[in-house]
Design a protein around this motif. Structure first.
Motif, PDB file in Angstrom:
ATOM      1  N   PRO A 130       0.267  -1.117  -0.139  1.00  0.00           N
ATOM      2  CA  PRO A 130       0.456  -0.100  -0.461  1.00  0.00           C
ATOM      3  C   PRO A 130       0.918   1.564  -0.073  1.00  0.00           C
ATOM      4  N   THR A 131       0.582   1.711  -0.324  1.00  0.00           N
ATOM      5  CA  THR A 131       1.005   3.437  -0.913  1.00  0.00           C
ATOM      6  C   THR A 131       0.241   4.814   0.127  1.00  0.00           C
ATOM      7  N   LYS A 132       1.324   5.842   0.241  1.00  0.00           N
ATOM      8  CA  LYS A 132       0.801   6.092   1.230  1.00  0.00           C
ATOM      9  C   LYS A 132       0.810   7.746   0.296  1.00  0.00           C
ATOM     10  N   ILE A 133      -0.789   8.172   1.068  1.00  0.00           N
ATOM     11  CA  ILE A 133      -1.747   9.450   0.284  1.00  0.00           C
ATOM     12  C   ILE A 133      -0.953  10.995   0.848  1.00  0.00           C
ATOM     13  N   LYS A 134      -0.455  11.570   0.217  1.00  0.00           N
ATOM     14  CA  LYS A 134      -0.024  13.194   1.718  1.00  0.00           C
ATOM     15  C   LYS A 134      -0.646  14.128   0.580  1.00  0.00           C
ATOM     16  N   ALA A 135      -1.518  14.357   1.733  1.00  0.00           N
ATOM     17  CA  ALA A 135      -2.750  15.997   1.640  1.00  0.00           C
ATOM     18  C   ALA A 135      -1.853  16.716   1.553  1.00  0.00           C
ATOM     19  N   LYS A 136      -1.555  17.905   0.629  1.00  0.00           N
ATOM     20  CA  LYS A 136      -1.131  18.809   0.594  1.00  0.00           C
ATOM     21  C   LYS A 136      -1.987  20.020   1.554  1.00  0.00           C
ATOM     22  N   LYS A 137      -1.528  20.781   2.919  1.00  0.00           N
ATOM     23  CA  LYS A 137      -1.932  21.781   3.200  1.00  0.00           C
ATOM     24  C   LYS A 137      -2.346  23.247   3.229  1.00  0.00           C
TER      25      LYS A 137
END
Length: 128
Positions: free
Chosen positions: A121-128
């Motif tokens: 699984p990959t990590k989803i990074k959300a930008k603030k």
């Protein structure tokens, strides 16, 4: 045949019966045990209650033994059934544990068109 003649009784130790007829079982028992010599011509009334008490106790003892043996047989039968059920449960648990492994689940759902993902699984990074 001039008249009725009495036949002589069997002498002890002779081994042969002179009367020609057969003795019944009760006559033989009376002859061997000689009950009338022991208790007289009748049963004494004073002996009836103790005899009945002893007979009742004997019947209760016999009934109790039969009941205990039947209970033991039932217990053994139920123990055998419990052991059979325990073996079945152990087998079913082993089958369940095997079928719930990830590889076995993946084999079962391939028929439905669902495939196992090989990539981690990959990590989803959300930008603030």
């Amino acid at each position: 045949m001039s008249g009725n003649n009495f036949k002589s009784k069997l002498k002890r130790g002779s081994g042969k019966q002179k009367t020609g007829g057969k003795k019944n079982l009760f006559a033989l028992i009376d002859e061997k045990i000689n009950i009338t010599g022991l208790i007289g011509e009748g049963i004494p009334v004073r002996l009836v209650p103790p005899f009945l008490y002893a007979a009742t106790i004997a019947l209760i003892y016999i009934w109790s033994n039969h009941r205990a043996e039947n209970t033991i047989r039932k217990i053994e039968r139920v123990q055998q059934e419990v052991e059979d059920l325990r073996a079945d449960v152990t087998t079913l648990e082993a089958d369940y544990m095997y079928s719930s492994k990830q590889s076995e689940v993946a084999k079962k759902i391939e028929v439905l068109g669902i495939y196992e993902i090989d990539a981690p699984p990959t990590k989803i990074k959300a930008k603030k």
